[in-house]
Each structure stands twice: as structure tokens, then as C-alpha cells.
Design an enzyme around this catalytic site. Structure first.
Site, PDB file in Angstrom:
ATOM      1  N   ARG B  15       0.746  -1.185   0.171  1.00 27.46           N
ATOM      2  CA  ARG B  15      -0.081   0.070  -0.126  1.00 27.46           C
ATOM      3  C   ARG B  15       0.816   1.244  -0.029  1.00 27.46           C
ATOM      4  O   ARG B  15       1.077   1.965  -0.849  1.00 27.46           O
ATOM      5  CB  ARG B  15      -0.738   0.039   1.298  1.00 27.46           C
ATOM      6  CG  ARG B  15      -2.131   1.101   0.953  1.00 27.46           C
ATOM      7  CD  ARG B  15      -1.877   2.211   1.666  1.00 27.46           C
ATOM      8  NE  ARG B  15      -1.451   2.427   2.817  1.00 27.46           N
ATOM      9  CZ  ARG B  15      -0.774   3.520   3.465  1.00 27.46           C
ATOM     10  NH1 ARG B  15      -0.420   4.693   2.631  1.00 27.46           N
ATOM     11  NH2 ARG B  15      -0.179   3.596   4.647  1.00 27.46           N
ATOM     12  N   HIS B 209       9.649   7.328   8.447  1.00 29.21           N
ATOM     13  CA  HIS B 209       9.911   7.220   6.634  1.00 29.21           C
ATOM     14  C   HIS B 209      11.448   7.737   7.053  1.00 29.21           C
ATOM     15  O   HIS B 209      11.957   8.194   8.052  1.00 29.21           O
ATOM     16  CB  HIS B 209       9.352   8.512   6.087  1.00 29.21           C
ATOM     17  CG  HIS B 209       8.095   7.820   5.096  1.00 29.21           C
ATOM     18  ND1 HIS B 209       7.519   8.130   4.196  1.00 29.21           N
ATOM     19  CD2 HIS B 209       7.073   7.104   5.988  1.00 29.21           C
ATOM     20  CE1 HIS B 209       6.583   7.417   3.869  1.00 29.21           C
ATOM     21  NE2 HIS B 209       6.120   6.802   5.163  1.00 29.21           N
ATOM     22  N   CYS B 240       9.598   9.508  -1.576  1.00 31.77           N
ATOM     23  CA  CYS B 240       9.135  10.400  -0.709  1.00 31.77           C
ATOM     24  C   CYS B 240       8.370  11.787  -1.850  1.00 31.77           C
ATOM     25  O   CYS B 240       8.975  12.151  -2.596  1.00 31.77           O
ATOM     26  CB  CYS B 240      10.326  11.572  -0.021  1.00 31.77           C
ATOM     27  SG  CYS B 240       9.555  12.823   0.674  1.00 31.77           S
TER      28      CYS B 240
END
Lengths: 303, 303
Positions: B15, B209, B240
């Protein structure tokens, strides 16, 4: 979380970075790059190596580089030196500090220096004595502390023995190296707690590679244990000789970001550092692998 | 160093990884990849999103994927759901869990969901009620906790307010997101210590992240504070959106390495995980950005 207020970053890009890149950077570009680095607030730059050019042709111009750069009196300029012959050239180059090096593991030491660990000690002893006689400070590097590409795990007793011998020679600082980037924070804690029983914390530096992505986590653990000196290479320059193209040195720019965000002072100006990174990136003609250089390369915000 | 003995890794690559890759992966390849992932020992896989395909065309085949995969009874399969319409489709897909999402910062919430934060709550409330009525567990995501690409710093009070509202709806777990990868360990400590005063630690997950390289250092800090659930994407899949090509999700393979080396159990088999990484890397037709996939790609030793 207990963290130090100040950290010293030692820039090893011109040596440990460039020696692992296959591109040959022209001498004048190296000089200009080091001049850039000298204006960033860095207090220490390892500019080259006097290892014989047969082994590291990329750094065969060490003397020209050392003589060509504009010295900033606030910066300590150092070179790697393998033996008395190298020391002679380093003295001719009039560097502020010389670095000697060896491994904690037999096989890596043999492959890298072509001598056993016990055969290496007297060679380095001569270098330290010669450097001290000329009033130069001496840094030691101990490689493969956290793992060896040939021997695997390295017993802490072997590390302690080499540290002990190097400090007995009178070195001023010892850089503890994770040469192949296998260290994890728990291991870092174990090694550093053990070594700091016998050796002064403020004479131990950490030299992490980011091959497996753990370098900043290892830095964090070291900081929490009160260690304040770290080696790094701008842009993460220099790969991993054991997996070409994989990450190598911890990147100065990534390290600086984490320290800065945690309010730890380094004296380094981030903008100027990124400019120095952009300079060498252009000369290398490829994007450098560090996170911050990658973001900057793509127009993102590095702050 | 106090570390937990066990950690749960929630794989969000199918996802959060694929939604940030421009390549459209064929449905049958996604299915095969998830089937691979289901055999690695992972206990949780977020397989897709029922956000309208107009916004995320890469995941427009969520229903086909959910119906096509071979379910492993040991694995919880989840999908993202933005509203009641999405929930309907998730129920049709018979996933085990649905995930709702919103931001801690107004601007990011508005850009991402096209609603203010206060307008978002009732929409999510309906989803939670609908899911609970069908006996599905619900996970919440709160984005931009450590910084917003539009608003900059996000006051902890804003984070607390959203957490409070989401837990009041009856969600089972809340994933705390560093959406743009700006977090540092000191900030992680501050945020987690603050949140764990009001909310149960074992219902909080961390979603880091690695945009600036700090993700594993942030994981380490979370572990030291007793947090044991982490989201990650195999191979660091998904970049990103704010700096195209820069690192995105923390990579499952890099996270697993660090945990494994610190003797923390995850139930995941590293070899099988790397094989699942090699599979999707081949389908993406480019080297994945994680350290371990980079090493493997170049024939190095990932252990």
C-alpha cells in the site's frame, strides 16, 4: 535521554571517500573541494593518504594536494601514513596530524597491510615515534572492530589488545571502525562500555559505515554513552569495497542533520556543507548517495 | 540498554510503497508478491487502499488484489479506507482490518483528504462504527506528527487532540507517522513520552520514513521507550512525494537486520523476506533503495 552538548565531526571524505571511488578526481578539484570544506566550520579534515599509489592510485597526488590547499588555522589537516616512508612524505607535506591504521582481525590486517597483527605493531611504533619527534599528533585507526569480511565476528579481546598496543605507542586518539558496516546499537554499547573501562572516552572516536543503514542508530548509542567524536564523509562518498555500489561511510550531512535537530553543536554550517557537497558531486558527475545530497539533488528541502 | 524481546513489523509496502511509485504493477504481480510476503513470517500486511482510483490509480485494483491473494490464517490483511464507500468495498473484499487516516496538521489534512481536521472526524467515526458492526478491527494513522511539509512544526497539543478523537471512536491501534521523514530521536522521545501518558503504549505503532536517514535511530529510541510495533515497506519501496527519488518508507529488510542483530524476535525469516524483495524488485525493474536490497542486488552478503 542523556546527550552531549558538543560533538566533533572529523571529515574523512577526501581520504576514505575518494579512495573507494573508482573515478580519478583531478588534483586541482580535490584542492578546491578541501578549500570549500575548510570554510564550513569543520575543525578536522583528513585530506589524503601516503599509502603507496600502487595500492591506492586515486590518492597518488597526496603531496600535491597537501601543498596546494589553503590552510585554515582553525582546521587540523591530517593524512594517512602506513610506514616511515609515508611519514617522511607527510612531514614534507607539513600536515598537522598523521593517522596510522591496522585491523582488529588477522585476515583483514593481512589483506590490507600484508602483515600479521604482531608484525604491524613495530612498523607503526616507528611512525608514532617519528611523528612525535617532529611534534605531530597521531591518530590511530582500528578496523573491523564490529566484524570482519573474512573472519566474521571479532573477539573483543583482540580489539582490546590492538587498542592497548596503539595507546601504549602514545597515539592521541583512536578511531574505532565498523569497516564493513555491520554494527548494531547493542553491540556498540557492549564494545564501547568494554573499551571505556581501559581507555579514556575522550580519546576514542567512532567511525561507522552505513552499509546496512544502522550508522545513525549506532551514533545515537555512542552519544548516549558520552562519546563525542565521529568520523564521516560528506555525501556518503566512497562505497563499500565488499559490495560495490552499496552505502559506505556515514554521511557528514546526514550526521549533521540528526545532531543539529537534537540541539548538539558541531560548529558546522549546514548550508556551506551542502555547497561543498554540491561541488564534489558535480566533479564526480553522479548523485552522491547520502540522504541529504539525494534530497538536494532533487530540489527538496534539506533542513 | 533496555530493549523489548519481541517486535511486530507491519508490512505496508503493497500500500504505502506502491502508492508512491509511478510504475503500475499488474494485479497478478501484486497478488503473487503478497502471497510471497504471506510466507515470510510477517503477521500483518496492508495490501492496498480503497481510496478512489482517481487519487491513487496505482491501487485501483484493491478489490481484485484482496480477492486474488491466498490468505494465510496467521496473517492479518488490511486495507486503507477513507470513508463509508471505501468501507463497503473493504467489506466486500473481506479484509481482516481496515485503516483510517488523517493528519495532525491542518494543511496536510486538507491537501490529502480535502477536509479540515474537524470535518474529518465524523467521516471516520462512521467508518469505525461500520467496521465494528461487521466485527472488523480498525487501525488509525495519524500523519505529519513530527513535521508537516506545509505547516512546518506541529504542536504536540494538535497531535494529542487527534489521537484522543481517534481512540474515542474505538480504534484498536494508532500508527504515529513521520510522513516526511524529519523526526529525530530526541523529538521521538518527547512525542512518545507525552502520548504514552494518555494512551496505552501497546496500542501505539510507529511509522517512520527514512527520508533523512534517521528512521532506524528513531526506531531505536522507540524500542528503548518500550514501543514494539513498527510499520515498514520491504526494500524501502515508495519514495517521498515531496522530494521525488529520495528515500521513503523505512525498509522492512533494514529494520529486520537491526532487530535480529539485537536479538529481538519478529517471527520473520530473513531469507524469505529477501526473496520476496527480489521478486518485487524484478517486477519494478529497478534496484530498490533499501540498504539490504542494494547489497543483495550487487551480490554482497546481507546477513
Amino acid at each position: 535521554m542523556q546527550l552531549p552538548h558538543n560533538v566533533t565531526i572529523k571529515e574523512v571524505g577526501p581520504r576514505d571517500g575518494l579512495q573507494n571511488e573508482k573515478e580519478m578526481i583531478p588534483t586541482e578539484d580535490k584542492i578546491e573541494w578541501i578549500n570549500h570544506l575548510s570554510k564550513t566550520g569543520l575543525s578536522y579534515i583528513e585530506i589524503s593518504s601516503f599509502v603507496h599509489p600502487k595500492w591506492i592510485p586515486q590518492l597518488g597526488d597526496a603531496l600535491e594536494v597537501a601543498k596546494g590547499i589553503k590552510r585554515n588555522p582553525e582546521v587540523t589537516y591530517a593524512t594517512l601514513v602506513p610506514n616511515l616512508k609515508g611519514l617522511e612524505r607527510a612531514l614534507e607535506a607539513d600536515v598537522d596530524e598523521v593517522s596510522i591504521f591496522m585491523s582488529a582481525s588477522e585476515s583483514h590486517n593481512k589483506k590490507n597491510i600484508n602483515k600479521s597483527i604482531d608484525e604491524t605493531f613495530p612498523v607503526l611504533q616507528e611512525v608514532v615515534e617519528g611523528a612525535k619527534a617532529e611534534n605531530k599528533s597521531v591518530r590511530g585507526y582500528i578496523s573491523t572492530v564490529f566484524g570482519c569480511p573474512y573472519d566474521g565476528q571479532v573477539p573483543i579481546e583482540n580489539v582490546q589488545k590492538v587498542c592497548d598496543q596503539l595507546f601504549s605507542m602514545g597515539i592521541d586518539e583512536l578511531s574505532i571502525g565498523d569497516t564493513i558496516g555491520v554494527a548494531n546499537p547493542l553491540q556498540v554499547q557492549h564494545v564501547l562500555e568494554t573499551l571505556s573501562k581501559d581507555f579514556p572516552k575522550d580519546q576514542l572516536a567512532l567511525h561507522f559505515h552505513n552499509t546496512r543503514g544502522t550508522a545513525l542508530a549506532n551514533v545515537l548509542t555512542s552519544l548516549q554513552l558520552g562519546f563525542t567524536t565521529f568520523d564521516s564523509a560528506l555525501g556518503g562518498l566512497g562505497g563499500c569495497p565488499y559490495a560495490k555500489g552499496a552505502s559506505g561511510n556515514l554521511a557528514t550531512d546526514d550526521l549533521l542533520y540528526m545532531l543539529k535537530e537534537m540541539n548538539i553543536k558541531t560548529g558546522i554550517n549546514q548550508d556551506k556543507l551542502m555547497q561543498a557537497g554540491a561541488f564534489i558531486q558535480k566533479k564526480m558527475d553522479k548523485p552522491l548517495p547520502s540522504h541529504h545530497m539525494q534530497i538536494a539533488y532533487r530540489g527538496g528541502d534539506v533542513t
